[in-house]
Design an enzyme around this catalytic site. Structure first.
Site, short mmCIF file in Angstrom:
data_model
loop_
_atom_site.label_atom_id
_atom_site.label_comp_id
_atom_site.label_asym_id
_atom_site.label_seq_id
_atom_site.Cartn_x
_atom_site.Cartn_y
_atom_site.Cartn_z
N LYS A 1 0.84 -1.20 0.00
CA LYS A 1 0.00 0.00 0.00
C LYS A 1 0.87 1.24 0.00
CE LYS A 1 -3.93 -2.27 0.34
NZ LYS A 1 -5.02 -2.20 -0.63
N LYS B 1 -1.68 0.96 -3.24
CA LYS B 1 -1.66 -0.12 -4.22
C LYS B 1 -1.18 0.33 -5.59
CE LYS B 1 -6.69 0.20 -4.93
NZ LYS B 1 -7.94 -0.60 -4.85
N LYS C 1 1.11 -9.72 -3.20
CA LYS C 1 0.07 -9.68 -4.23
C LYS C 1 -0.03 -8.28 -4.82
CE LYS C 1 -4.94 -9.81 -4.71
NZ LYS C 1 -4.95 -8.36 -5.03
N ASP D 1 -2.33 -5.45 -6.64
CA ASP D 1 -3.76 -5.21 -6.58
C ASP D 1 -4.32 -5.06 -7.99
OD1 ASP D 1 -6.10 -5.21 -5.16
OD2 ASP D 1 -5.51 -3.60 -3.82
N GLU D 2 -5.64 -4.87 -8.06
CA GLU D 2 -6.33 -5.05 -9.34
C GLU D 2 -5.94 -4.03 -10.40
OE1 GLU D 2 -8.71 -1.95 -7.20
OE2 GLU D 2 -7.70 -3.81 -6.61
N HIS E 1 -8.69 -12.27 -9.01
CA HIS E 1 -9.23 -11.08 -8.35
C HIS E 1 -10.60 -10.80 -8.95
CE1 HIS E 1 -9.75 -7.07 -6.77
NE2 HIS E 1 -8.60 -7.15 -6.11
N SER F 1 -10.54 -11.18 2.03
CA SER F 1 -9.78 -9.92 1.90
C SER F 1 -10.74 -8.74 1.93
CB SER F 1 -9.01 -9.91 0.58
OG SER F 1 -9.90 -9.87 -0.52
N GLY F 2 -10.19 -7.60 2.28
CA GLY F 2 -10.95 -6.35 2.27
C GLY F 2 -11.20 -5.82 3.66
N GLN G 1 -5.91 -12.39 3.41
CA GLN G 1 -5.15 -11.28 2.85
C GLN G 1 -5.45 -10.00 3.60
OE1 GLN G 1 -5.38 -10.46 -1.50
NE2 GLN G 1 -5.78 -8.37 -0.81
N GLY H 1 -3.98 -2.86 4.35
CA GLY H 1 -3.82 -1.84 5.37
C GLY H 1 -3.61 -2.45 6.75
#
Length: 415
Positions: A151, A153, A177, A179-180, A269, A338-339, A360, A363
Protein backbone atom coordinates in the site's frame (compact mmCIF):
# COMPACT_ATOMS: atom_id res chain seq x y z
CA UNK A 1 -45.81 -25.64 -40.16
CA UNK A 2 -44.94 -25.41 -36.45
CA UNK A 3 -46.01 -22.51 -34.22
CA UNK A 4 -43.62 -21.41 -31.43
CA UNK A 5 -45.27 -19.29 -28.73
CA UNK A 6 -44.23 -17.95 -25.31
CA UNK A 7 -46.49 -20.44 -23.53
CA UNK A 8 -44.47 -23.26 -25.11
CA UNK A 9 -41.62 -22.33 -22.76
CA UNK A 10 -43.62 -22.87 -19.55
CA UNK A 11 -44.37 -26.34 -18.21
CA UNK A 12 -44.88 -26.61 -14.48
CA UNK A 13 -45.04 -30.41 -14.75
CA UNK A 14 -41.63 -30.71 -16.43
CA UNK A 15 -39.00 -32.82 -14.68
CA UNK A 16 -35.50 -31.65 -15.67
CA UNK A 17 -33.27 -34.21 -17.33
CA UNK A 18 -29.99 -35.11 -15.65
CA UNK A 19 -28.20 -33.38 -18.53
CA UNK A 20 -30.14 -30.10 -18.20
CA UNK A 21 -28.51 -26.96 -16.85
CA UNK A 22 -30.94 -25.71 -14.21
CA UNK A 23 -30.83 -22.02 -13.34
CA UNK A 24 -32.64 -20.28 -10.51
CA UNK A 25 -33.71 -16.68 -11.05
CA UNK A 26 -35.26 -13.99 -8.93
CA UNK A 27 -37.90 -12.44 -11.19
CA UNK A 28 -39.99 -9.32 -10.69
CA UNK A 29 -42.44 -9.03 -13.62
CA UNK A 30 -43.18 -5.74 -15.31
CA UNK A 31 -46.32 -3.97 -14.10
CA UNK A 32 -48.46 -5.35 -16.93
CA UNK A 33 -47.10 -8.91 -16.74
CA UNK A 34 -48.00 -11.84 -14.47
CA UNK A 35 -45.33 -14.19 -13.15
CA UNK A 36 -46.09 -17.09 -15.49
CA UNK A 37 -45.90 -14.80 -18.52
CA UNK A 38 -42.61 -13.30 -17.30
CA UNK A 39 -41.16 -16.74 -16.56
CA UNK A 40 -42.03 -18.03 -20.03
CA UNK A 41 -40.32 -15.01 -21.57
CA UNK A 42 -37.17 -15.61 -19.53
CA UNK A 43 -36.99 -19.18 -20.84
CA UNK A 44 -37.81 -18.05 -24.36
CA UNK A 45 -35.33 -15.20 -24.66
CA UNK A 46 -32.51 -17.21 -23.08
CA UNK A 47 -32.90 -20.12 -25.50
CA UNK A 48 -34.61 -20.12 -28.92
CA UNK A 49 -37.67 -17.91 -28.64
CA UNK A 50 -38.60 -14.51 -29.97
CA UNK A 51 -41.42 -11.99 -29.50
CA UNK A 52 -43.35 -13.01 -32.63
CA UNK A 53 -45.13 -16.31 -33.13
CA UNK A 54 -43.08 -18.23 -35.66
CA UNK A 55 -44.14 -20.58 -38.41
CA UNK A 56 -41.18 -22.83 -39.04
CA UNK A 57 -41.33 -25.36 -41.85
CA UNK A 58 -39.58 -28.69 -41.53
CA UNK A 59 -38.04 -30.26 -38.46
CA UNK A 60 -35.76 -28.25 -36.18
CA UNK A 61 -33.71 -29.28 -33.16
CA UNK A 62 -35.69 -28.52 -30.01
CA UNK A 63 -33.43 -26.25 -27.98
CA UNK A 64 -36.20 -24.61 -25.97
CA UNK A 65 -35.60 -23.89 -22.31
CA UNK A 66 -38.43 -24.69 -19.93
CA UNK A 67 -39.58 -22.64 -16.96
CA UNK A 68 -40.72 -25.49 -14.73
CA UNK A 69 -41.05 -24.12 -11.21
CA UNK A 70 -42.37 -20.85 -9.77
CA UNK A 71 -42.15 -20.24 -6.02
CA UNK A 72 -42.96 -16.65 -5.17
CA UNK A 73 -40.36 -14.61 -7.03
CA UNK A 74 -38.07 -17.58 -7.61
CA UNK A 75 -38.23 -19.15 -11.07
CA UNK A 76 -36.34 -22.24 -12.16
CA UNK A 77 -35.49 -22.77 -15.80
CA UNK A 78 -34.05 -25.95 -17.37
CA UNK A 79 -31.83 -25.69 -20.44
CA UNK A 80 -31.13 -28.67 -22.71
CA UNK A 81 -27.48 -29.63 -22.97
CA UNK A 82 -27.54 -29.33 -26.78
CA UNK A 83 -28.08 -25.58 -26.44
CA UNK A 84 -24.50 -25.06 -25.31
CA UNK A 85 -21.12 -25.26 -26.98
CA UNK A 86 -18.76 -27.43 -25.00
CA UNK A 87 -16.16 -25.51 -23.02
CA UNK A 88 -17.39 -22.06 -24.12
CA UNK A 89 -18.31 -20.09 -21.02
CA UNK A 90 -18.94 -16.89 -22.95
CA UNK A 91 -21.61 -18.67 -25.01
CA UNK A 92 -23.21 -20.23 -21.93
CA UNK A 93 -23.50 -16.84 -20.25
CA UNK A 94 -24.87 -15.24 -23.39
CA UNK A 95 -27.79 -17.63 -22.92
CA UNK A 96 -28.44 -17.65 -19.18
CA UNK A 97 -27.38 -14.07 -18.33
CA UNK A 98 -27.62 -12.28 -21.66
CA UNK A 99 -30.58 -10.45 -23.21
CA UNK A 100 -32.88 -11.50 -20.37
CA UNK A 101 -31.23 -8.92 -18.12
CA UNK A 102 -32.64 -6.13 -20.28
CA UNK A 103 -36.11 -7.42 -21.15
CA UNK A 104 -39.04 -5.05 -20.64
CA UNK A 105 -41.11 -8.04 -19.52
CA UNK A 106 -39.25 -8.02 -16.20
CA UNK A 107 -38.72 -5.12 -13.85
CA UNK A 108 -35.80 -6.92 -12.22
CA UNK A 109 -34.11 -10.29 -12.77
CA UNK A 110 -31.18 -11.90 -10.97
CA UNK A 111 -29.40 -15.15 -11.75
CA UNK A 112 -29.19 -16.67 -8.29
CA UNK A 113 -27.75 -20.15 -8.71
CA UNK A 114 -26.91 -22.86 -11.23
CA UNK A 115 -26.99 -26.64 -11.05
CA UNK A 116 -24.27 -27.62 -13.49
CA UNK A 117 -24.86 -31.03 -15.10
CA UNK A 118 -21.97 -33.38 -15.65
CA UNK A 119 -22.06 -33.31 -19.48
CA UNK A 120 -21.56 -29.53 -19.52
CA UNK A 121 -19.43 -29.06 -16.40
CA UNK A 122 -16.84 -31.59 -17.47
CA UNK A 123 -16.18 -29.80 -20.75
CA UNK A 124 -14.37 -27.21 -18.59
CA UNK A 125 -10.97 -27.99 -17.02
CA UNK A 126 -11.54 -26.79 -13.47
CA UNK A 127 -8.62 -25.71 -11.27
CA UNK A 128 -5.19 -27.13 -11.90
CA UNK A 129 -4.25 -27.04 -8.18
CA UNK A 130 -7.04 -25.65 -6.00
CA UNK A 131 -6.62 -25.80 -2.22
CA UNK A 132 -3.62 -28.10 -2.58
CA UNK A 133 -1.49 -24.97 -3.07
CA UNK A 134 -1.46 -24.54 0.73
CA UNK A 135 0.78 -27.56 1.08
CA UNK A 136 2.16 -28.19 -2.41
CA UNK A 137 3.64 -24.67 -2.59
CA UNK A 138 3.83 -23.44 1.01
CA UNK A 139 3.92 -26.48 3.30
CA UNK A 140 1.44 -24.54 5.46
CA UNK A 141 0.02 -27.52 7.30
CA UNK A 142 -3.44 -26.79 8.68
CA UNK A 143 -3.13 -23.02 8.88
CA UNK A 144 -4.49 -20.51 6.38
CA UNK A 145 -1.98 -19.07 3.96
CA UNK A 146 -1.43 -15.32 4.12
CA UNK A 147 -1.15 -12.58 1.52
CA UNK A 148 -0.69 -8.83 1.41
CA UNK A 149 -0.89 -6.04 -1.16
CA UNK A 150 1.72 -3.27 -0.87
CA UNK A 151 0.00 0.00 0.00
CA UNK A 152 -0.65 2.39 -1.58
CA UNK A 153 -1.66 -0.12 -4.22
CA UNK A 154 -0.55 2.14 -7.06
CA UNK A 155 2.15 4.81 -7.00
CA UNK A 156 5.00 2.87 -5.42
CA UNK A 157 8.20 2.59 -7.46
CA UNK A 158 9.47 -0.85 -8.37
CA UNK A 159 12.16 -0.63 -5.68
CA UNK A 160 9.63 0.41 -3.04
CA UNK A 161 7.24 -2.36 -4.06
CA UNK A 162 9.91 -5.06 -3.89
CA UNK A 163 11.26 -3.80 -0.57
CA UNK A 164 7.77 -3.89 0.97
CA UNK A 165 7.48 -7.44 -0.32
CA UNK A 166 10.72 -8.36 1.44
CA UNK A 167 9.52 -6.82 4.71
CA UNK A 168 6.20 -8.67 4.48
CA UNK A 169 7.73 -12.02 3.50
CA UNK A 170 10.30 -11.94 6.30
CA UNK A 171 7.55 -11.02 8.75
CA UNK A 172 5.73 -14.26 7.95
CA UNK A 173 3.53 -13.47 4.94
CA UNK A 174 3.39 -16.23 2.31
CA UNK A 175 2.25 -14.26 -0.72
CA UNK A 176 2.95 -10.78 -2.01
CA UNK A 177 0.07 -9.68 -4.23
CA UNK A 178 -0.43 -6.94 -6.80
CA UNK A 179 -3.76 -5.21 -6.58
CA UNK A 180 -6.33 -5.05 -9.34
CA UNK A 181 -5.21 -1.80 -10.98
CA UNK A 182 -1.45 -2.37 -10.98
CA UNK A 183 -0.31 -3.87 -14.27
CA UNK A 184 2.41 -2.23 -16.41
CA UNK A 185 2.50 1.49 -15.64
CA UNK A 186 5.53 3.72 -16.04
CA UNK A 187 6.03 4.18 -12.28
CA UNK A 188 6.26 0.39 -11.77
CA UNK A 189 6.74 -1.56 -15.03
CA UNK A 190 5.57 -5.17 -15.10
CA UNK A 191 8.82 -6.87 -16.06
CA UNK A 192 10.97 -4.81 -13.68
CA UNK A 193 8.53 -5.46 -10.84
CA UNK A 194 8.48 -9.18 -11.54
CA UNK A 195 12.26 -9.47 -11.59
CA UNK A 196 12.98 -7.31 -8.55
CA UNK A 197 10.17 -8.72 -6.43
CA UNK A 198 11.27 -12.29 -7.08
CA UNK A 199 14.85 -11.38 -6.20
CA UNK A 200 13.58 -10.15 -2.84
CA UNK A 201 11.40 -13.27 -2.58
CA UNK A 202 14.49 -15.45 -2.96
CA UNK A 203 16.31 -13.42 -0.33
CA UNK A 204 13.38 -13.78 2.06
CA UNK A 205 13.15 -17.52 1.49
CA UNK A 206 16.85 -17.92 2.28
CA UNK A 207 16.53 -15.91 5.49
CA UNK A 208 13.31 -17.48 6.78
CA UNK A 209 13.60 -21.02 5.48
CA UNK A 210 9.96 -20.76 4.37
CA UNK A 211 8.64 -20.93 0.79
CA UNK A 212 7.28 -17.61 -0.51
CA UNK A 213 5.58 -16.55 -3.73
CA UNK A 214 4.17 -13.59 -5.64
CA UNK A 215 0.74 -13.01 -7.18
CA UNK A 216 1.79 -10.81 -10.08
CA UNK A 217 -1.04 -9.18 -12.02
CA UNK A 218 -0.87 -10.12 -15.70
CA UNK A 219 -4.28 -8.57 -16.58
CA UNK A 220 -4.37 -7.18 -20.13
CA UNK A 221 -5.62 -8.31 -23.54
CA UNK A 222 -5.45 -12.08 -23.95
CA UNK A 223 -2.28 -12.18 -26.07
CA UNK A 224 -0.40 -9.93 -23.66
CA UNK A 225 -1.53 -12.04 -20.72
CA UNK A 226 -0.14 -15.16 -22.37
CA UNK A 227 3.20 -13.41 -22.96
CA UNK A 228 3.28 -12.26 -19.35
CA UNK A 229 2.47 -15.76 -18.10
CA UNK A 230 5.46 -17.03 -20.08
CA UNK A 231 7.66 -14.39 -18.44
CA UNK A 232 6.40 -15.34 -14.97
CA UNK A 233 7.27 -18.99 -15.54
CA UNK A 234 10.70 -18.09 -16.91
CA UNK A 235 11.43 -16.13 -13.73
CA UNK A 236 10.55 -19.10 -11.53
CA UNK A 237 7.33 -17.81 -10.00
CA UNK A 238 4.46 -20.15 -9.17
CA UNK A 239 1.49 -17.85 -9.80
CA UNK A 240 -0.25 -15.37 -12.02
CA UNK A 241 -3.07 -13.09 -10.98
CA UNK A 242 -5.95 -12.15 -13.29
CA UNK A 243 -8.82 -9.68 -12.85
CA UNK A 244 -11.24 -12.32 -14.07
CA UNK A 245 -14.41 -10.24 -14.40
CA UNK A 246 -12.93 -7.22 -16.17
CA UNK A 247 -10.76 -9.43 -18.37
CA UNK A 248 -13.63 -11.73 -19.36
CA UNK A 249 -14.09 -15.45 -19.01
CA UNK A 250 -12.94 -16.31 -22.54
CA UNK A 251 -9.59 -14.65 -21.83
CA UNK A 252 -9.37 -16.46 -18.50
CA UNK A 253 -9.88 -19.75 -20.33
CA UNK A 254 -6.95 -18.92 -22.60
CA UNK A 255 -4.78 -18.11 -19.59
CA UNK A 256 -5.84 -21.35 -17.88
CA UNK A 257 -4.73 -23.37 -20.90
CA UNK A 258 -1.32 -21.66 -21.00
CA UNK A 259 -0.87 -21.96 -17.24
CA UNK A 260 -1.34 -25.70 -17.42
CA UNK A 261 1.51 -25.87 -19.93
CA UNK A 262 3.65 -23.73 -17.61
CA UNK A 263 2.60 -25.28 -14.29
CA UNK A 264 1.34 -21.96 -12.89
CA UNK A 265 -1.52 -21.46 -10.45
CA UNK A 266 -4.11 -18.73 -11.08
CA UNK A 267 -5.18 -16.22 -8.46
CA UNK A 268 -8.52 -14.65 -9.41
CA UNK A 269 -9.23 -11.08 -8.35
CA UNK A 270 -12.95 -10.34 -8.58
CA UNK A 271 -12.78 -6.58 -9.29
CA UNK A 272 -16.08 -5.37 -10.83
CA UNK A 273 -18.09 -8.28 -9.40
CA UNK A 274 -20.29 -5.84 -7.49
CA UNK A 275 -21.51 -4.35 -10.78
CA UNK A 276 -23.30 -7.68 -11.21
CA UNK A 277 -24.06 -8.85 -7.69
CA UNK A 278 -24.46 -5.94 -5.27
CA UNK A 279 -28.08 -5.12 -6.15
CA UNK A 280 -29.98 -7.93 -4.46
CA UNK A 281 -32.82 -8.16 -6.99
CA UNK A 282 -30.94 -7.79 -10.28
CA UNK A 283 -27.83 -9.06 -12.05
CA UNK A 284 -25.75 -12.16 -11.38
CA UNK A 285 -24.96 -13.44 -7.89
CA UNK A 286 -21.42 -13.81 -6.60
CA UNK A 287 -22.31 -17.46 -6.05
CA UNK A 288 -22.69 -17.93 -9.80
CA UNK A 289 -19.55 -15.92 -10.57
CA UNK A 290 -17.60 -18.17 -8.21
CA UNK A 291 -19.06 -21.26 -9.87
CA UNK A 292 -17.95 -19.99 -13.27
CA UNK A 293 -14.48 -19.23 -11.93
CA UNK A 294 -14.11 -22.78 -10.66
CA UNK A 295 -15.28 -24.32 -13.91
CA UNK A 296 -12.92 -22.29 -16.08
CA UNK A 297 -10.08 -23.17 -13.76
CA UNK A 298 -8.85 -20.58 -11.24
CA UNK A 299 -7.09 -21.82 -8.11
CA UNK A 300 -7.88 -18.97 -5.69
CA UNK A 301 -10.76 -16.49 -5.75
CA UNK A 302 -11.80 -13.72 -3.39
CA UNK A 303 -15.11 -14.59 -1.73
CA UNK A 304 -15.31 -11.98 0.99
CA UNK A 305 -14.82 -11.78 4.72
CA UNK A 306 -18.14 -13.12 6.04
CA UNK A 307 -19.18 -9.52 6.78
CA UNK A 308 -16.11 -8.71 8.88
CA UNK A 309 -14.25 -6.44 6.45
CA UNK A 310 -14.86 -3.15 4.65
CA UNK A 311 -16.67 -4.57 1.60
CA UNK A 312 -20.19 -5.87 1.09
CA UNK A 313 -20.29 -9.67 1.00
CA UNK A 314 -22.81 -12.19 -0.28
CA UNK A 315 -22.96 -15.47 1.66
CA UNK A 316 -19.21 -16.03 1.96
CA UNK A 317 -19.66 -19.29 3.86
CA UNK A 318 -22.15 -20.72 1.34
CA UNK A 319 -19.98 -19.79 -1.63
CA UNK A 320 -16.92 -21.32 0.02
CA UNK A 321 -18.87 -24.54 0.61
CA UNK A 322 -19.68 -24.74 -3.11
CA UNK A 323 -16.03 -24.18 -3.99
CA UNK A 324 -14.98 -27.06 -1.73
CA UNK A 325 -17.71 -29.55 -2.65
CA UNK A 326 -17.11 -32.46 -5.00
CA UNK A 327 -18.08 -31.58 -8.58
CA UNK A 328 -17.55 -34.60 -10.82
CA UNK A 329 -14.00 -35.06 -9.52
CA UNK A 330 -12.98 -31.47 -10.37
CA UNK A 331 -10.38 -29.83 -8.14
CA UNK A 332 -11.66 -27.41 -5.53
CA UNK A 333 -10.79 -23.70 -5.17
CA UNK A 334 -9.06 -21.89 -2.31
CA UNK A 335 -11.26 -19.01 -1.08
CA UNK A 336 -9.40 -15.80 -0.26
CA UNK A 337 -10.73 -13.55 2.50
CA UNK A 338 -9.78 -9.92 1.90
CA UNK A 339 -10.95 -6.35 2.27
CA UNK A 340 -10.43 -4.46 5.51
CA UNK A 341 -8.91 -7.27 7.57
CA UNK A 342 -6.45 -6.84 10.44
CA UNK A 343 -5.09 -9.12 13.18
CA UNK A 344 -7.90 -8.40 15.63
CA UNK A 345 -10.46 -9.84 13.20
CA UNK A 346 -8.60 -13.09 12.58
CA UNK A 347 -10.18 -15.23 15.34
CA UNK A 348 -13.75 -14.41 14.32
CA UNK A 349 -12.89 -14.75 10.63
CA UNK A 350 -11.42 -18.21 11.14
CA UNK A 351 -14.39 -19.20 13.26
CA UNK A 352 -16.68 -18.27 10.35
CA UNK A 353 -14.70 -19.55 7.36
CA UNK A 354 -12.34 -22.16 8.78
CA UNK A 355 -8.67 -22.69 8.05
CA UNK A 356 -8.70 -23.99 4.45
CA UNK A 357 -8.53 -20.42 3.13
CA UNK A 358 -6.17 -17.60 2.35
CA UNK A 359 -6.21 -14.48 4.54
CA UNK A 360 -5.15 -11.28 2.85
CA UNK A 361 -4.57 -8.02 4.70
CA UNK A 362 -3.29 -4.83 3.12
CA UNK A 363 -3.82 -1.84 5.37
CA UNK A 364 -4.03 -4.30 8.26
CA UNK A 365 -0.37 -5.16 7.66
CA UNK A 366 1.19 -1.96 6.30
CA UNK A 367 -0.80 0.32 8.61
CA UNK A 368 0.84 -1.21 11.69
CA UNK A 369 2.44 1.60 13.75
CA UNK A 370 5.83 -0.13 13.51
CA UNK A 371 5.68 -0.78 9.78
CA UNK A 372 5.18 -3.61 7.34
CA UNK A 373 7.50 -6.18 8.92
CA UNK A 374 5.82 -5.81 12.30
CA UNK A 375 2.39 -5.82 10.68
CA UNK A 376 3.17 -9.09 8.92
CA UNK A 377 4.35 -10.62 12.17
CA UNK A 378 1.18 -9.48 13.93
CA UNK A 379 -1.05 -11.10 11.30
CA UNK A 380 0.86 -14.37 11.47
CA UNK A 381 0.80 -14.24 15.28
CA UNK A 382 -2.98 -13.80 15.27
CA UNK A 383 -3.32 -16.87 13.03
CA UNK A 384 -0.90 -18.91 15.16
CA UNK A 385 -2.76 -17.97 18.33
CA UNK A 386 -6.09 -18.96 16.84
CA UNK A 387 -4.70 -22.24 15.54
CA UNK A 388 -3.42 -22.98 19.07
CA UNK A 389 -6.75 -22.07 20.64
CA UNK A 390 -5.24 -19.16 22.55
CA UNK A 391 -7.14 -15.82 22.74
CA UNK A 392 -5.25 -13.18 20.80
CA UNK A 393 -5.24 -10.86 23.81
CA UNK A 394 -3.45 -13.54 25.83
CA UNK A 395 -1.05 -14.37 22.98
CA UNK A 396 -0.24 -10.67 22.66
CA UNK A 397 1.23 -10.62 26.16
CA UNK A 398 4.35 -12.30 24.76
CA UNK A 399 4.14 -10.96 21.18
CA UNK A 400 4.64 -7.21 20.99
CA UNK A 401 3.70 -6.85 17.32
CA UNK A 402 0.29 -8.36 17.93
CA UNK A 403 -0.15 -6.29 21.07
CA UNK A 404 0.48 -3.09 19.11
CA UNK A 405 -1.96 -4.12 16.37
CA UNK A 406 -4.68 -4.86 18.92
CA UNK A 407 -4.02 -1.55 20.64
CA UNK A 408 -4.45 0.25 17.30
CA UNK A 409 -7.40 -1.61 15.79
CA UNK A 410 -8.90 -3.78 18.50
CA UNK A 411 -11.52 -6.05 16.98
CA UNK A 412 -13.40 -3.35 15.11
CA UNK A 413 -14.51 -3.73 11.48
CA UNK A 414 -13.33 -0.82 9.28
CA UNK A 415 -15.49 0.99 6.76
Amino acid sequence: MTGIRYEDFLDLDYEPAASDLVCSFHVEPAADMDMESAASRVASESSNGTWAELQVSGGITDLSATAFDIDGSRVQVAYPDELFEDGNMAQVLSCIAGNIMGMKAVERIRLLDCEWPEPLATTFPGPQFGTSVRNDIFDAGDRPITATVPKPKVGLSTDQHAEIGYEAWTGGIDLLKDDENLTDQAFNPFHDRLTESLAQRDRAEEETGEPKSYLVNITADANTMLDRADAVAEQGCEYVMVDVVTTGWAAVQSVRERCEELGLAIHAHRAMHAAFDRVENHGVSMRVLAQIARLVGVDHIHTGTADLGKLENEDTEGINEWLYADRYGMNDVLPMASGGLHPGLVPELMDRVGTNVGIQAGGGVHGHPDGTHAGAKALRQAIDATMDGVPVEEYAEDHSELATALEKWGTETPR
